[in-house]
Design a protein around this motif. Structure first.
Motif, PDB file in Angstrom:
ATOM      1  N   GLU A  57       0.864  -1.179   0.000  1.00 36.92           N
ATOM      2  CA  GLU A  57       0.000   0.000   0.000  1.00 36.92           C
ATOM      3  C   GLU A  57       0.901   1.229   0.000  1.00 36.92           C
ATOM      4  O   GLU A  57       1.569   1.499   0.994  1.00 36.92           O
ATOM      5  CB  GLU A  57      -0.903   0.017   1.228  1.00 36.92           C
ATOM      6  CG  GLU A  57      -1.869  -1.136   1.290  1.00 36.92           C
ATOM      7  CD  GLU A  57      -2.697  -1.145   2.566  1.00 36.92           C
ATOM      8  OE1 GLU A  57      -2.585  -0.183   3.364  1.00 36.92           O
ATOM      9  OE2 GLU A  57      -3.427  -2.116   2.772  1.00 36.92           O
ATOM     10  N   ILE A  58       0.926   1.961  -1.108  1.00 37.74           N
ATOM     11  CA  ILE A  58       1.772   3.140  -1.214  1.00 37.74           C
ATOM     12  C   ILE A  58       0.876   4.366  -1.329  1.00 37.74           C
ATOM     13  O   ILE A  58       0.066   4.469  -2.245  1.00 37.74           O
ATOM     14  CB  ILE A  58       2.721   3.032  -2.426  1.00 37.74           C
ATOM     15  CG1 ILE A  58       3.615   1.804  -2.263  1.00 37.74           C
ATOM     16  CG2 ILE A  58       3.551   4.301  -2.566  1.00 37.74           C
ATOM     17  CD1 ILE A  58       4.480   1.488  -3.451  1.00 37.74           C
ATOM     18  N   ASP A  59       1.023   5.265  -0.380  1.00 32.66           N
ATOM     19  CA  ASP A  59       0.230   6.487  -0.361  1.00 32.66           C
ATOM     20  C   ASP A  59       0.525   7.314  -1.606  1.00 32.66           C
ATOM     21  O   ASP A  59       1.666   7.367  -2.076  1.00 32.66           O
ATOM     22  CB  ASP A  59       0.570   7.292   0.899  1.00 32.66           C
ATOM     23  CG  ASP A  59      -0.398   8.418   1.127  1.00 32.66           C
ATOM     24  OD1 ASP A  59      -0.205   9.494   0.527  1.00 32.66           O
ATOM     25  OD2 ASP A  59      -1.349   8.228   1.908  1.00 32.66           O
ATOM     26  N   GLY A  92      -1.787 -14.932   8.533  1.00 37.19           N
ATOM     27  CA  GLY A  92      -1.912 -13.517   8.860  1.00 37.19           C
ATOM     28  C   GLY A  92      -1.716 -12.641   7.647  1.00 37.19           C
ATOM     29  O   GLY A  92      -1.792 -13.091   6.504  1.00 37.19           O
ATOM     30  N   GLU A  93      -1.404 -11.369   7.903  1.00 34.89           N
ATOM     31  CA  GLU A  93      -1.235 -10.408   6.817  1.00 34.89           C
ATOM     32  C   GLU A  93      -0.074  -9.476   7.142  1.00 34.89           C
ATOM     33  O   GLU A  93       0.068  -9.028   8.280  1.00 34.89           O
ATOM     34  CB  GLU A  93      -2.516  -9.601   6.641  1.00 34.89           C
ATOM     35  CG  GLU A  93      -2.450  -8.553   5.561  1.00 34.89           C
ATOM     36  CD  GLU A  93      -3.744  -7.794   5.415  1.00 34.89           C
ATOM     37  OE1 GLU A  93      -4.532  -8.194   4.551  1.00 34.89           O
ATOM     38  OE2 GLU A  93      -3.949  -6.815   6.172  1.00 34.89           O
ATOM     39  N   VAL A  94       0.727  -9.188   6.127  1.00 33.20           N
ATOM     40  CA  VAL A  94       1.805  -8.212   6.235  1.00 33.20           C
ATOM     41  C   VAL A  94       1.540  -7.148   5.189  1.00 33.20           C
ATOM     42  O   VAL A  94       1.357  -7.436   4.025  1.00 33.20           O
ATOM     43  CB  VAL A  94       3.198  -8.863   5.993  1.00 33.20           C
ATOM     44  CG1 VAL A  94       4.280  -7.806   5.903  1.00 33.20           C
ATOM     45  CG2 VAL A  94       3.513  -9.870   7.097  1.00 33.20           C
ATOM     46  N   ARG A  95       1.510  -5.894   5.653  1.00 29.85           N
ATOM     47  CA  ARG A  95       1.319  -4.765   4.742  1.00 29.85           C
ATOM     48  C   ARG A  95       2.594  -3.942   4.692  1.00 29.85           C
ATOM     49  O   ARG A  95       3.149  -3.588   5.712  1.00 29.85           O
ATOM     50  CB  ARG A  95       0.180  -3.859   5.219  1.00 29.85           C
ATOM     51  CG  ARG A  95      -1.162  -4.516   5.140  1.00 29.85           C
ATOM     52  CD  ARG A  95      -2.216  -3.526   5.554  1.00 29.85           C
ATOM     53  NE  ARG A  95      -3.493  -4.222   5.721  1.00 29.85           N
ATOM     54  CZ  ARG A  95      -4.592  -3.612   6.003  1.00 29.85           C
ATOM     55  NH1 ARG A  95      -4.607  -2.294   6.186  1.00 29.85           N
ATOM     56  NH2 ARG A  95      -5.715  -4.279   6.130  1.00 29.85           N
ATOM     57  N   VAL A  96       2.996  -3.643   3.473  1.00 31.52           N
ATOM     58  CA  VAL A  96       4.199  -2.836   3.265  1.00 31.52           C
ATOM     59  C   VAL A  96       3.771  -1.505   2.688  1.00 31.52           C
ATOM     60  O   VAL A  96       3.020  -1.450   1.746  1.00 31.52           O
ATOM     61  CB  VAL A  96       5.181  -3.539   2.287  1.00 31.52           C
ATOM     62  CG1 VAL A  96       6.438  -2.698   2.085  1.00 31.52           C
ATOM     63  CG2 VAL A  96       5.544  -4.915   2.797  1.00 31.52           C
TER      64      VAL A  96
END
Length: 96
Positions: A57-59, A92-96
């Motif tokens: 997820e990149i703003d 699970g989940e990993v968000r970068v």
């Protein structure tokens, strides 16, 4: 897997250079989102093995072009993402 192994070997070589006082930073303009996606791609299989969802997820405010050392940024990102996968519960989940 090959890219990940190259990263680990690079880490070891960097450590040796640092200890020998010959560590150099190579700054150039790079595309940060592309670098982030490349790091995540290298670790997708590791995440999949633990049934972990790996998301980027990149703003929109993040600058695409930055002046930095791509190898050092990649090194940090791979280490952070690897640790996130390692310490995230299965499925699970990993968000970068």
């Amino acid at each position: 897997a090959t890219n990940l192994l190259q990263t680990y070997v690079g880490d070891l070589l960097d450590y040796c250079q640092l200890r020998g006082g010959k560590f150099a930073v190579m700054s150039k303009v790079l595309d940060l989102p592309v670098l982030i996606h490349n790091c995540v791609s290298m670790l997708e299989l590791k995440a999949k093995d633990k049934k972990i969802s790996l998301k980027v997820e990149i703003d929109s405010d993040v600058s695409h072009s930055i002046l930095s050392d791509a190898n050092r940024i990649q090194q940090v990102l791979v280490n952070l993402i690897t640790n996130a996968i390692k310490f995230t519960a299965q499925e699970g989940e990993v968000r970068v």
